[in-house]
Write a protein that holds these residues in place. Structure first.
Motif, PDB file in Angstrom:
ATOM      1  N   HIS A   9     -29.306 -39.336 108.042  1.00 50.06           N
ATOM      2  CA  HIS A   9     -29.599 -39.948 106.746  1.00 50.06           C
ATOM      3  C   HIS A   9     -31.040 -39.620 106.369  1.00 50.06           C
ATOM      4  O   HIS A   9     -31.980 -39.978 107.093  1.00 50.06           O
ATOM      5  CB  HIS A   9     -29.455 -41.478 106.829  1.00 50.06           C
ATOM      6  CG  HIS A   9     -28.062 -41.973 106.653  1.00 50.06           C
ATOM      7  ND1 HIS A   9     -27.119 -41.935 107.665  1.00 50.06           N
ATOM      8  CD2 HIS A   9     -27.442 -42.552 105.588  1.00 50.06           C
ATOM      9  CE1 HIS A   9     -25.987 -42.466 107.229  1.00 50.06           C
ATOM     10  NE2 HIS A   9     -26.149 -42.844 105.966  1.00 50.06           N
ATOM     11  N   ALA A  10     -31.231 -38.967 105.256  1.00 48.31           N
ATOM     12  CA  ALA A  10     -32.577 -38.572 104.829  1.00 48.31           C
ATOM     13  C   ALA A  10     -32.557 -38.252 103.343  1.00 48.31           C
ATOM     14  O   ALA A  10     -31.539 -37.800 102.809  1.00 48.31           O
ATOM     15  CB  ALA A  10     -33.060 -37.360 105.617  1.00 48.31           C
ATOM     16  N   GLY A  11     -33.696 -38.472 102.685  1.00 47.48           N
ATOM     17  CA  GLY A  11     -33.782 -38.132 101.272  1.00 47.48           C
ATOM     18  C   GLY A  11     -32.939 -39.018 100.391  1.00 47.48           C
ATOM     19  O   GLY A  11     -32.501 -38.612  99.316  1.00 47.48           O
TER      20      GLY A  11
ATOM     21  N   ALA B 200     -36.015 -34.980 109.189  1.00 50.13           N
ATOM     22  CA  ALA B 200     -34.633 -34.785 109.631  1.00 50.13           C
ATOM     23  C   ALA B 200     -34.398 -33.367 110.114  1.00 50.13           C
ATOM     24  O   ALA B 200     -33.683 -33.132 111.097  1.00 50.13           O
ATOM     25  CB  ALA B 200     -33.674 -35.126 108.489  1.00 50.13           C
ATOM     26  N   LEU B 201     -35.011 -32.408 109.447  1.00 57.00           N
ATOM     27  CA  LEU B 201     -34.824 -31.006 109.805  1.00 57.00           C
ATOM     28  C   LEU B 201     -35.607 -30.624 111.049  1.00 57.00           C
ATOM     29  O   LEU B 201     -35.113 -29.897 111.921  1.00 57.00           O
ATOM     30  CB  LEU B 201     -35.249 -30.113 108.636  1.00 57.00           C
ATOM     31  CG  LEU B 201     -34.448 -30.287 107.340  1.00 57.00           C
ATOM     32  CD1 LEU B 201     -35.130 -29.552 106.202  1.00 57.00           C
ATOM     33  CD2 LEU B 201     -33.020 -29.810 107.519  1.00 57.00           C
TER      34      LEU B 201
ATOM     35  N   ALA C 234     -31.304 -31.581 112.207  1.00 55.98           N
ATOM     36  CA  ALA C 234     -30.077 -31.906 111.474  1.00 55.98           C
ATOM     37  C   ALA C 234     -29.352 -30.654 111.019  1.00 55.98           C
ATOM     38  O   ALA C 234     -29.947 -29.754 110.435  1.00 55.98           O
ATOM     39  CB  ALA C 234     -30.408 -32.778 110.271  1.00 55.98           C
ATOM     40  N   GLN C 235     -28.042 -30.633 111.279  1.00 53.40           N
ATOM     41  CA  GLN C 235     -27.190 -29.585 110.721  1.00 53.40           C
ATOM     42  C   GLN C 235     -26.759 -29.928 109.297  1.00 53.40           C
ATOM     43  O   GLN C 235     -26.382 -29.042 108.542  1.00 53.40           O
ATOM     44  CB  GLN C 235     -25.942 -29.381 111.599  1.00 53.40           C
ATOM     45  CG  GLN C 235     -26.177 -28.515 112.825  1.00 53.40           C
ATOM     46  CD  GLN C 235     -26.764 -29.324 113.964  1.00 53.40           C
ATOM     47  OE1 GLN C 235     -26.280 -30.396 114.289  1.00 53.40           O
ATOM     48  NE2 GLN C 235     -27.818 -28.814 114.575  1.00 53.40           N
TER      49      GLN C 235
ATOM     50  N   GLY D  48     -29.662 -36.648 101.079  1.00 50.81           N
ATOM     51  CA  GLY D  48     -30.575 -35.503 100.975  1.00 50.81           C
ATOM     52  C   GLY D  48     -31.040 -35.154  99.585  1.00 50.81           C
ATOM     53  O   GLY D  48     -31.715 -34.149  99.384  1.00 50.81           O
ATOM     54  N   ILE D  49     -30.711 -35.985  98.587  1.00 50.22           N
ATOM     55  CA  ILE D  49     -30.940 -35.544  97.205  1.00 50.22           C
ATOM     56  C   ILE D  49     -32.416 -35.484  96.833  1.00 50.22           C
ATOM     57  O   ILE D  49     -32.787 -34.788  95.887  1.00 50.22           O
ATOM     58  CB  ILE D  49     -30.174 -36.412  96.189  1.00 50.22           C
ATOM     59  CG1 ILE D  49     -30.699 -37.841  96.170  1.00 50.22           C
ATOM     60  CG2 ILE D  49     -28.683 -36.374  96.476  1.00 50.22           C
ATOM     61  CD1 ILE D  49     -30.210 -38.644  94.986  1.00 50.22           C
ATOM     62  N   ARG D  50     -33.264 -36.169  97.590  1.00 57.81           N
ATOM     63  CA  ARG D  50     -34.675 -36.143  97.239  1.00 57.81           C
ATOM     64  C   ARG D  50     -35.377 -34.870  97.702  1.00 57.81           C
ATOM     65  O   ARG D  50     -36.586 -34.714  97.533  1.00 57.81           O
ATOM     66  CB  ARG D  50     -35.358 -37.415  97.735  1.00 57.81           C
ATOM     67  CG  ARG D  50     -34.876 -38.612  96.894  1.00 57.81           C
ATOM     68  CD  ARG D  50     -35.439 -39.929  97.308  1.00 57.81           C
ATOM     69  NE  ARG D  50     -36.872 -40.018  97.054  1.00 57.81           N
ATOM     70  CZ  ARG D  50     -37.574 -41.129  97.265  1.00 57.81           C
ATOM     71  NH1 ARG D  50     -36.964 -42.225  97.709  1.00 57.81           N
ATOM     72  NH2 ARG D  50     -38.867 -41.145  97.024  1.00 57.81           N
TER      73      ARG D  50
END
Length: 379
Positions: free
Chosen positions: A208-210, A221-222, A227-228, A233-235
Protein backbone atom coordinates in the motif's frame (compact mmCIF):
# COMPACT_ATOMS: atom_id res chain seq x y z
CA UNK A 1 -33.51 -1.44 -19.17
CA UNK A 2 -31.49 1.75 -19.61
CA UNK A 3 -28.42 1.95 -21.82
CA UNK A 4 -26.20 2.13 -18.74
CA UNK A 5 -27.87 -0.91 -17.18
CA UNK A 6 -27.41 -2.83 -20.43
CA UNK A 7 -23.73 -1.88 -20.58
CA UNK A 8 -23.22 -2.99 -16.99
CA UNK A 9 -24.96 -6.29 -17.72
CA UNK A 10 -22.59 -6.81 -20.64
CA UNK A 11 -19.58 -5.99 -18.46
CA UNK A 12 -20.76 -8.26 -15.66
CA UNK A 13 -20.76 -11.25 -18.01
CA UNK A 14 -17.16 -10.65 -19.14
CA UNK A 15 -14.21 -12.20 -17.26
CA UNK A 16 -12.45 -9.79 -14.93
CA UNK A 17 -9.48 -9.67 -12.56
CA UNK A 18 -9.41 -8.26 -9.03
CA UNK A 19 -6.06 -7.69 -7.31
CA UNK A 20 -6.94 -5.22 -4.54
CA UNK A 21 -9.94 -6.27 -2.48
CA UNK A 22 -9.97 -6.50 1.34
CA UNK A 23 -11.79 -9.44 2.85
CA UNK A 24 -12.92 -7.49 5.91
CA UNK A 25 -14.29 -4.72 3.70
CA UNK A 26 -16.36 -6.99 1.49
CA UNK A 27 -18.87 -8.85 3.65
CA UNK A 28 -22.47 -9.19 2.61
CA UNK A 29 -24.63 -6.83 4.73
CA UNK A 30 -26.93 -9.68 5.75
CA UNK A 31 -23.98 -11.84 6.75
CA UNK A 32 -22.61 -9.05 8.92
CA UNK A 33 -26.02 -8.75 10.58
CA UNK A 34 -26.30 -12.52 11.09
CA UNK A 35 -22.84 -12.88 12.59
CA UNK A 36 -23.18 -9.78 14.76
CA UNK A 37 -26.34 -11.24 16.29
CA UNK A 38 -24.52 -14.51 16.98
CA UNK A 39 -21.56 -12.89 18.75
CA UNK A 40 -23.53 -10.12 20.46
CA UNK A 41 -22.00 -7.24 18.56
CA UNK A 42 -24.16 -4.13 18.18
CA UNK A 43 -24.62 -2.69 14.70
CA UNK A 44 -26.18 0.67 13.72
CA UNK A 45 -29.15 -1.22 12.23
CA UNK A 46 -30.32 -4.75 11.55
CA UNK A 47 -31.71 -3.85 8.13
CA UNK A 48 -29.25 -4.90 5.39
CA UNK A 49 -30.16 -2.14 2.94
CA UNK A 50 -30.02 0.52 5.63
CA UNK A 51 -26.68 -0.83 6.89
CA UNK A 52 -25.21 -0.72 3.40
CA UNK A 53 -26.45 2.86 3.03
CA UNK A 54 -24.88 3.91 6.33
CA UNK A 55 -21.51 2.53 5.27
CA UNK A 56 -21.79 4.12 1.82
CA UNK A 57 -22.77 7.48 3.31
CA UNK A 58 -19.86 7.37 5.76
CA UNK A 59 -17.49 6.44 2.93
CA UNK A 60 -18.69 9.39 0.85
CA UNK A 61 -18.51 11.84 3.76
CA UNK A 62 -14.89 12.81 3.16
CA UNK A 63 -14.14 11.81 6.76
CA UNK A 64 -11.61 8.96 6.91
CA UNK A 65 -12.58 8.16 10.51
CA UNK A 66 -16.17 7.58 9.39
CA UNK A 67 -14.95 5.52 6.42
CA UNK A 68 -13.03 3.26 8.80
CA UNK A 69 -15.92 2.78 11.24
CA UNK A 70 -17.20 -0.15 9.21
CA UNK A 71 -14.08 -2.20 9.88
CA UNK A 72 -14.66 -2.17 13.63
CA UNK A 73 -17.94 -3.94 12.87
CA UNK A 74 -16.65 -6.39 10.27
CA UNK A 75 -13.54 -7.53 12.15
CA UNK A 76 -15.62 -7.96 15.32
CA UNK A 77 -17.59 -10.78 13.69
CA UNK A 78 -14.54 -12.40 12.02
CA UNK A 79 -12.92 -13.89 15.13
CA UNK A 80 -13.78 -17.58 14.75
CA UNK A 81 -12.78 -20.20 12.20
CA UNK A 82 -16.43 -20.80 11.31
CA UNK A 83 -17.13 -17.14 10.64
CA UNK A 84 -13.92 -16.60 8.68
CA UNK A 85 -14.75 -19.61 6.55
CA UNK A 86 -18.27 -18.33 5.81
CA UNK A 87 -17.06 -14.83 4.92
CA UNK A 88 -14.37 -16.24 2.62
CA UNK A 89 -16.80 -18.60 0.86
CA UNK A 90 -19.30 -15.83 0.21
CA UNK A 91 -16.50 -13.54 -0.93
CA UNK A 92 -15.70 -15.98 -3.75
CA UNK A 93 -19.34 -16.51 -4.69
CA UNK A 94 -19.99 -12.77 -4.87
CA UNK A 95 -16.95 -12.15 -7.07
CA UNK A 96 -17.94 -14.96 -9.42
CA UNK A 97 -21.45 -13.48 -9.68
CA UNK A 98 -19.77 -10.24 -10.82
CA UNK A 99 -17.77 -12.05 -13.50
CA UNK A 100 -14.42 -12.16 -11.71
CA UNK A 101 -12.32 -15.15 -12.78
CA UNK A 102 -9.21 -14.40 -10.75
CA UNK A 103 -8.81 -12.58 -7.46
CA UNK A 104 -6.14 -11.98 -4.87
CA UNK A 105 -7.87 -11.32 -1.56
CA UNK A 106 -5.90 -9.39 1.04
CA UNK A 107 -6.48 -9.48 4.75
CA UNK A 108 -4.52 -9.19 8.02
CA UNK A 109 -4.59 -12.37 10.12
CA UNK A 110 -3.25 -10.48 13.15
CA UNK A 111 -6.62 -8.70 13.38
CA UNK A 112 -8.54 -11.96 13.87
CA UNK A 113 -7.04 -13.44 17.05
CA UNK A 114 -9.48 -12.11 19.68
CA UNK A 115 -11.46 -15.36 19.68
CA UNK A 116 -8.46 -17.48 20.53
CA UNK A 117 -7.35 -18.56 17.05
CA UNK A 118 -3.69 -18.80 16.19
CA UNK A 119 -2.33 -17.01 13.14
CA UNK A 120 -2.05 -20.31 11.27
CA UNK A 121 -5.61 -21.27 12.16
CA UNK A 122 -6.94 -18.01 10.73
CA UNK A 123 -5.15 -18.59 7.41
CA UNK A 124 -6.38 -22.18 7.28
CA UNK A 125 -9.97 -21.10 7.99
CA UNK A 126 -9.93 -18.48 5.24
CA UNK A 127 -8.40 -20.93 2.80
CA UNK A 128 -11.07 -23.50 3.62
CA UNK A 129 -13.71 -20.88 2.85
CA UNK A 130 -12.04 -19.88 -0.39
CA UNK A 131 -11.92 -23.54 -1.41
CA UNK A 132 -15.61 -23.92 -0.53
CA UNK A 133 -16.43 -20.92 -2.69
CA UNK A 134 -14.43 -22.15 -5.68
CA UNK A 135 -16.13 -25.55 -5.43
CA UNK A 136 -19.57 -23.91 -5.28
CA UNK A 137 -18.80 -21.79 -8.34
CA UNK A 138 -17.50 -24.78 -10.27
CA UNK A 139 -20.61 -26.79 -9.31
CA UNK A 140 -22.61 -24.10 -11.14
CA UNK A 141 -20.34 -24.36 -14.20
CA UNK A 142 -18.43 -21.22 -13.27
CA UNK A 143 -14.70 -20.56 -13.21
CA UNK A 144 -12.73 -18.66 -10.58
CA UNK A 145 -9.34 -18.90 -8.88
CA UNK A 146 -8.42 -17.03 -5.71
CA UNK A 147 -5.12 -16.51 -3.91
CA UNK A 148 -4.47 -15.04 -0.49
CA UNK A 149 -2.36 -11.94 0.09
CA UNK A 150 -1.30 -11.88 3.73
CA UNK A 151 -1.14 -8.32 5.08
CA UNK A 152 0.86 -7.04 8.02
CA UNK A 153 -0.45 -3.93 9.74
CA UNK A 154 2.24 -1.25 9.58
CA UNK A 155 1.41 0.26 12.98
CA UNK A 156 1.58 -3.10 14.80
CA UNK A 157 5.22 -3.98 14.00
CA UNK A 158 4.55 -7.69 13.57
CA UNK A 159 5.87 -7.82 10.01
CA UNK A 160 8.56 -10.42 10.67
CA UNK A 161 6.03 -12.82 12.22
CA UNK A 162 3.51 -12.23 9.43
CA UNK A 163 6.15 -12.79 6.76
CA UNK A 164 6.96 -16.17 8.29
CA UNK A 165 3.23 -16.94 8.39
CA UNK A 166 2.92 -16.17 4.69
CA UNK A 167 5.93 -18.31 3.89
CA UNK A 168 4.52 -21.25 5.84
CA UNK A 169 1.35 -21.16 3.74
CA UNK A 170 2.82 -20.29 0.35
CA UNK A 171 2.04 -23.77 -0.99
CA UNK A 172 -1.43 -23.78 0.56
CA UNK A 173 -3.13 -20.80 -0.99
CA UNK A 174 -0.94 -17.81 -0.12
CA UNK A 175 0.46 -16.09 -3.22
CA UNK A 176 2.03 -12.94 -1.77
CA UNK A 177 2.53 -10.43 1.01
CA UNK A 178 1.29 -6.89 1.67
CA UNK A 179 1.60 -4.17 4.27
CA UNK A 180 -1.50 -2.14 5.08
CA UNK A 181 -2.56 0.46 7.62
CA UNK A 182 -1.41 4.08 7.98
CA UNK A 183 1.24 5.09 5.47
CA UNK A 184 2.38 8.32 7.11
CA UNK A 185 4.85 7.61 9.89
CA UNK A 186 5.13 3.90 9.07
CA UNK A 187 7.34 3.69 5.95
CA UNK A 188 8.44 0.38 4.43
CA UNK A 189 11.96 1.08 5.70
CA UNK A 190 10.69 0.03 9.17
CA UNK A 191 10.21 -3.45 7.74
CA UNK A 192 13.24 -3.64 5.45
CA UNK A 193 14.47 -6.87 7.02
CA UNK A 194 11.10 -8.49 6.42
CA UNK A 195 11.07 -7.48 2.76
CA UNK A 196 14.61 -8.84 2.43
CA UNK A 197 13.41 -12.14 3.88
CA UNK A 198 10.60 -12.25 1.33
CA UNK A 199 13.04 -11.53 -1.49
CA UNK A 200 15.40 -14.26 -0.27
CA UNK A 201 12.51 -16.73 -0.26
CA UNK A 202 11.15 -15.31 -3.53
CA UNK A 203 7.64 -14.58 -2.32
CA UNK A 204 6.32 -11.48 -4.11
CA UNK A 205 5.06 -8.36 -2.36
CA UNK A 206 2.61 -5.60 -3.07
CA UNK A 207 2.71 -2.52 -0.85
CA UNK A 208 0.00 0.00 0.00
CA UNK A 209 1.60 3.27 -1.11
CA UNK A 210 0.66 6.54 -2.74
CA UNK A 211 -2.85 6.59 -1.28
CA UNK A 212 -2.77 8.26 2.15
CA UNK A 213 0.78 9.55 1.72
CA UNK A 214 2.71 11.06 -1.15
CA UNK A 215 5.62 10.40 -3.44
CA UNK A 216 8.10 9.35 -0.74
CA UNK A 217 5.70 6.58 0.24
CA UNK A 218 5.83 5.30 -3.34
CA UNK A 219 9.62 5.56 -3.37
CA UNK A 220 9.83 3.67 -0.09
CA UNK A 221 7.59 0.89 -1.39
CA UNK A 222 9.85 0.43 -4.39
CA UNK A 223 13.21 0.76 -2.63
CA UNK A 224 12.67 -0.66 0.85
CA UNK A 225 9.58 -2.76 0.12
CA UNK A 226 10.85 -4.18 -3.18
CA UNK A 227 7.25 -3.97 -4.35
CA UNK A 228 6.26 -5.77 -7.52
CA UNK A 229 2.97 -3.83 -7.42
CA UNK A 230 1.70 -0.69 -5.72
CA UNK A 231 -1.52 -0.77 -3.72
CA UNK A 232 -3.31 2.27 -5.19
CA UNK A 233 -0.12 4.16 -6.06
CA UNK A 234 -1.98 7.05 -7.65
CA UNK A 235 0.10 9.74 -5.98
CA UNK A 236 2.94 8.81 -8.28
CA UNK A 237 1.19 11.51 -10.31
CA UNK A 238 2.87 14.03 -7.98
CA UNK A 239 6.03 13.25 -9.95
CA UNK A 240 4.44 14.17 -13.29
CA UNK A 241 4.49 17.72 -14.63
CA UNK A 242 2.06 18.72 -17.36
CA UNK A 243 2.36 21.79 -19.54
CA UNK A 244 -0.95 22.38 -21.29
CA UNK A 245 -2.63 24.66 -23.78
CA UNK A 246 -4.91 24.69 -26.81
CA UNK A 247 -2.35 23.75 -29.42
CA UNK A 248 -2.16 20.00 -28.94
CA UNK A 249 -4.73 17.40 -29.99
CA UNK A 250 -4.19 14.99 -27.11
CA UNK A 251 -6.50 15.46 -24.12
CA UNK A 252 -5.29 14.40 -20.71
CA UNK A 253 -5.80 15.34 -17.08
CA UNK A 254 -8.71 16.67 -15.06
CA UNK A 255 -11.16 18.00 -17.35
CA UNK A 256 -9.66 19.83 -19.60
CA UNK A 257 -6.84 21.30 -21.25
CA UNK A 258 -4.91 19.88 -24.14
CA UNK A 259 -1.52 18.37 -23.48
CA UNK A 260 1.63 20.00 -24.86
CA UNK A 261 4.40 18.50 -22.80
CA UNK A 262 4.84 15.90 -20.07
CA UNK A 263 7.81 15.60 -17.76
CA UNK A 264 8.20 12.54 -15.55
CA UNK A 265 10.35 12.68 -12.45
CA UNK A 266 12.60 9.76 -11.45
CA UNK A 267 10.00 7.85 -9.42
CA UNK A 268 7.28 8.16 -12.06
CA UNK A 269 9.80 7.22 -14.74
CA UNK A 270 10.79 4.10 -12.84
CA UNK A 271 7.17 3.06 -12.25
CA UNK A 272 6.21 3.57 -15.88
CA UNK A 273 9.36 2.21 -17.53
CA UNK A 274 9.48 -0.88 -15.31
CA UNK A 275 5.68 -1.29 -15.70
CA UNK A 276 5.08 -1.51 -11.96
CA UNK A 277 1.37 -2.26 -11.75
CA UNK A 278 -0.88 0.30 -10.04
CA UNK A 279 -3.77 -1.32 -8.17
CA UNK A 280 -6.10 1.66 -8.43
CA UNK A 281 -9.51 1.71 -6.75
CA UNK A 282 -11.29 4.72 -8.29
CA UNK A 283 -14.24 5.17 -5.92
CA UNK A 284 -12.22 4.39 -2.82
CA UNK A 285 -9.49 6.79 -3.94
CA UNK A 286 -12.12 9.53 -4.00
CA UNK A 287 -13.60 8.54 -0.66
CA UNK A 288 -10.32 8.35 1.25
CA UNK A 289 -9.13 11.72 -0.05
CA UNK A 290 -6.29 10.42 -2.20
CA UNK A 291 -7.61 12.25 -5.27
CA UNK A 292 -8.22 15.47 -3.33
CA UNK A 293 -4.66 15.31 -2.01
CA UNK A 294 -3.46 15.26 -5.61
CA UNK A 295 -5.75 17.86 -7.10
CA UNK A 296 -6.41 20.19 -4.18
CA UNK A 297 -10.13 19.90 -4.99
CA UNK A 298 -12.19 19.33 -1.86
CA UNK A 299 -15.13 18.05 -3.90
CA UNK A 300 -13.18 15.70 -6.15
CA UNK A 301 -15.02 13.76 -8.84
CA UNK A 302 -14.07 10.71 -10.84
CA UNK A 303 -13.11 12.95 -13.77
CA UNK A 304 -10.40 14.41 -11.49
CA UNK A 305 -8.85 10.99 -10.86
CA UNK A 306 -5.41 10.63 -12.50
CA UNK A 307 -6.37 7.21 -13.87
CA UNK A 308 -6.83 8.33 -17.47
CA UNK A 309 -3.69 10.46 -17.45
CA UNK A 310 -1.66 7.53 -16.17
CA UNK A 311 -3.22 5.17 -18.71
CA UNK A 312 -2.56 7.51 -21.63
CA UNK A 313 1.04 8.00 -20.53
CA UNK A 314 1.67 4.27 -20.60
CA UNK A 315 1.51 3.37 -16.91
CA UNK A 316 0.37 -0.14 -16.07
CA UNK A 317 -3.00 0.48 -14.41
CA UNK A 318 -5.66 -1.87 -13.12
CA UNK A 319 -9.13 -1.37 -11.66
CA UNK A 320 -10.23 -2.63 -8.24
CA UNK A 321 -12.90 -2.15 -5.59
CA UNK A 322 -10.78 -2.01 -2.39
CA UNK A 323 -13.76 -2.58 -0.04
CA UNK A 324 -16.99 -3.58 -1.73
CA UNK A 325 -19.22 -3.35 1.34
CA UNK A 326 -17.75 -0.15 2.70
CA UNK A 327 -17.71 1.72 -0.61
CA UNK A 328 -20.89 0.15 -1.96
CA UNK A 329 -19.29 -0.84 -5.26
CA UNK A 330 -18.65 -3.77 -7.57
CA UNK A 331 -15.87 -4.28 -10.08
CA UNK A 332 -18.44 -4.10 -12.88
CA UNK A 333 -19.68 -0.80 -11.51
CA UNK A 334 -16.17 0.63 -11.24
CA UNK A 335 -15.43 -0.25 -14.87
CA UNK A 336 -18.71 1.26 -16.02
CA UNK A 337 -18.00 4.45 -14.07
CA UNK A 338 -14.56 4.79 -15.65
CA UNK A 339 -16.03 4.17 -19.09
CA UNK A 340 -18.53 6.97 -18.53
CA UNK A 341 -15.99 9.39 -17.06
CA UNK A 342 -13.30 8.88 -19.69
CA UNK A 343 -15.23 7.62 -22.70
CA UNK A 344 -13.67 4.15 -22.65
CA UNK A 345 -14.94 1.31 -24.78
CA UNK A 346 -14.55 -2.43 -24.30
CA UNK A 347 -11.03 -2.37 -25.76
CA UNK A 348 -9.72 -0.09 -23.02
CA UNK A 349 -11.56 -1.96 -20.28
CA UNK A 350 -10.06 -5.21 -21.58
CA UNK A 351 -6.59 -3.65 -21.33
CA UNK A 352 -7.08 -3.20 -17.61
CA UNK A 353 -7.93 -6.89 -17.18
CA UNK A 354 -4.84 -7.99 -19.10
CA UNK A 355 -2.68 -5.57 -17.13
CA UNK A 356 -3.99 -7.09 -13.91
CA UNK A 357 -3.64 -10.75 -14.85
CA UNK A 358 -0.11 -10.20 -16.13
CA UNK A 359 0.78 -8.42 -12.88
CA UNK A 360 -0.83 -11.10 -10.72
CA UNK A 361 1.23 -13.40 -8.54
CA UNK A 362 0.14 -16.49 -10.48
CA UNK A 363 2.75 -18.57 -12.26
CA UNK A 364 3.61 -17.77 -15.86
CA UNK A 365 1.68 -20.65 -17.43
CA UNK A 366 -1.44 -19.91 -15.38
CA UNK A 367 -1.27 -16.23 -16.33
CA UNK A 368 -0.97 -17.12 -20.00
CA UNK A 369 -4.00 -19.42 -19.91
CA UNK A 370 -6.16 -16.85 -18.12
CA UNK A 371 -4.99 -13.99 -20.33
CA UNK A 372 -5.96 -15.97 -23.43
CA UNK A 373 -9.37 -16.74 -21.92
CA UNK A 374 -9.95 -13.07 -21.06
CA UNK A 375 -8.85 -11.78 -24.45
CA UNK A 376 -11.04 -14.24 -26.31
CA UNK A 377 -14.09 -13.28 -24.30
CA UNK A 378 -13.59 -9.52 -24.52
CA UNK A 379 -12.87 -9.61 -28.26
Amino acid sequence: MSTLDGFQAQLRALPKVSLHDHLDGSLRPQTLIDLAAEVGHELPTADPEALQEIFRTNANSGDLVKYLEAFAHTTAVMQSAENLRRVAREYVEDLAADGVVYSEVRWAPEQHLAGGLTLDETVEAVQAGLNDGVEAVEANDGVIAVGQLISAMRQADHAEEIVELALRHRDAGVVGFDIAGPEAGFPPSRFAASFTRLAEQMLPATVHAGEADGLESVRGALVDGRAQRLGHGIRVAEDITLTSGPESRSKIGDGGEDLIEVELGPVATWVRDRQIHLETSPTSNLQTGAVSALTGKTEAELAHHPFDMLYQLGFNVGVNTDNRLVSGVTLTGELAALAEAFDYGLAELADFQINAIEASFLGYEEREVLAAHILEAWQ
